[in-house]
Design a protein around this motif. Structure first.
Motif, short mmCIF file in Angstrom:
data_model
loop_
_atom_site.label_atom_id
_atom_site.label_comp_id
_atom_site.label_asym_id
_atom_site.label_seq_id
_atom_site.Cartn_x
_atom_site.Cartn_y
_atom_site.Cartn_z
N PRO A 230 12.21 8.83 -8.06
CA PRO A 230 10.79 8.67 -7.49
C PRO A 230 10.03 7.62 -8.14
CG PRO A 230 10.90 10.42 -9.20
CD PRO A 230 12.18 10.16 -9.06
N ARG A 231 9.04 7.06 -7.44
CA ARG A 231 8.22 5.69 -7.93
C ARG A 231 7.29 6.21 -8.98
NH1 ARG A 231 7.71 4.38 -1.98
NH2 ARG A 231 5.73 5.60 -2.09
N SER A 232 7.13 5.13 -9.89
CA SER A 232 6.33 5.48 -10.91
C SER A 232 5.05 5.51 -10.52
CB SER A 232 6.49 4.46 -12.06
OG SER A 232 6.05 3.06 -11.70
N ASN B 45 3.08 3.24 -7.55
CA ASN B 45 2.30 3.87 -6.39
C ASN B 45 0.79 3.40 -6.32
OD1 ASN B 45 4.31 5.78 -5.42
ND2 ASN B 45 3.85 7.31 -7.12
N GLU B 46 0.33 3.28 -7.59
CA GLU B 46 -1.03 2.49 -7.61
C GLU B 46 -1.08 1.25 -6.98
OE1 GLU B 46 -4.90 2.02 -8.13
OE2 GLU B 46 -3.75 3.98 -8.24
N GLU B 47 -0.21 0.36 -7.30
CA GLU B 47 0.09 -1.07 -6.75
C GLU B 47 0.24 -1.02 -5.23
OE1 GLU B 47 0.23 -5.06 -6.16
OE2 GLU B 47 -0.69 -3.81 -7.61
N LEU B 48 1.15 -0.18 -4.70
CA LEU B 48 0.97 0.04 -3.16
C LEU B 48 -0.20 0.52 -2.45
CD1 LEU B 48 4.81 2.12 -3.07
CD2 LEU B 48 4.08 -0.64 -2.35
N SER C 181 -2.46 -1.73 0.19
CA SER C 181 -2.73 -1.21 1.54
C SER C 181 -4.22 -1.28 1.83
CB SER C 181 -2.24 0.16 1.62
OG SER C 181 -1.06 0.57 1.42
N ARG C 182 -5.04 -1.12 0.71
CA ARG C 182 -6.21 -1.23 0.77
C ARG C 182 -6.95 -2.35 1.26
NH1 ARG C 182 -10.95 1.83 -1.26
NH2 ARG C 182 -12.65 0.46 -1.68
#
Length: 221
Positions: A3-5, A9-12, A16-17
């Motif tokens: 799973p992604r760390s 996930n925060e960077e993704l 997106s934002r």
């Protein structure tokens, strides 16, 4: 596959934002607020329509965040542009750059800024968001560099003066010339008219004595 760390996930999510905010600036600036749908923005950003609602309560909130981000990036670029101000007059140069950055942004994106100001003046009012807070921090730091001993009072005044200058610059049918508005603000803060990034004359960049475009690069020729 592991799973992604949390950091990935925060960077993704951040990316997106950012794509949604940039798409909003591009589409509203070109087509206007009413002609731009949240679906259009999602498609332009290459994201799912549901992500728009995940990040923003509605289109008006998305627009304010998008414009505040654009203002923050424009202001940051102007303040950090080389040569960086140094010496006892550095604070005045930074203040001049800040004023020119916001005026230049307004001139370069009139439809976007007019729509933004209209939203602020409606029942939606001024919406707090991370992008607005970053912009506020940068303007507050500029006030401090200028020499303010009471930034909590002087920053809101600078913000009000800038907003009050943007409105007549955008007034449909009877806009006030940018150089005149700039001169008023520069006089208020006792700034040299040659500091910052002076606007080009009304008759264009090829006119004799044309300076740097507000919010743009200086002419290196």
């Amino acid at each position: 596959m592991s799973p992604r760390s949390a950091s990935v996930n925060e960077e993704l999510r951040r990316r997106s934002r950012e794509r949604l905010l940039q798409a909003t600036v591009d589409l509203v600036g070109e087509h206007g607020y009413d002609a731009t749908t949240l679906g259009d923005i999602a498609r332009q950003a290459g994201t799912a329509r549901g992500l728009v609602s995940y990040y923003f309560p509605g289109k008006r909130q998305l627009l304010q965040s998008a414009v505040h981000r654009l203002m923050h990036l424009t202001l940051q670029e102007a303040l950090e542009r080389t040569p960086r101000p140094e010496g006892p007059d550095a604070g005045r140069e930074l203040m001049a750059r800040a004023i020119d950055a916001i005026l230049g942004l307004t001139r370069d994106h009139p439809l976007l800024m007019r729509t933004h100001m209209a939203g602020i003046l409606t029942a939606d009012g001024f919406i707090q968001c991370p992008e607005q807070q970053r912009l506020a921090h940068l303007l507050r730091e500029t006030v401090i560099a200028y020499g303010s001993t009471d930034p909590d009072a002087d920053y809101p005044l600078l913000r009000a003066l800038l907003m009050g200058t943007v409105v007549p610059l955008l007034l449909p049918g009877a806009p006030t010339p940018l150089p005149r508005l700039r001169a008023e603000l520069f006089q208020r803060y006792e700034l040299d008219g040659e500091s910052g990034f002076p606007p080009e004359p009304e008759d264009g960049p090829d006119a004799p004595g044309a300076g740097a475009r507000v919010g743009g690069e200086r002419d290196a020729s």
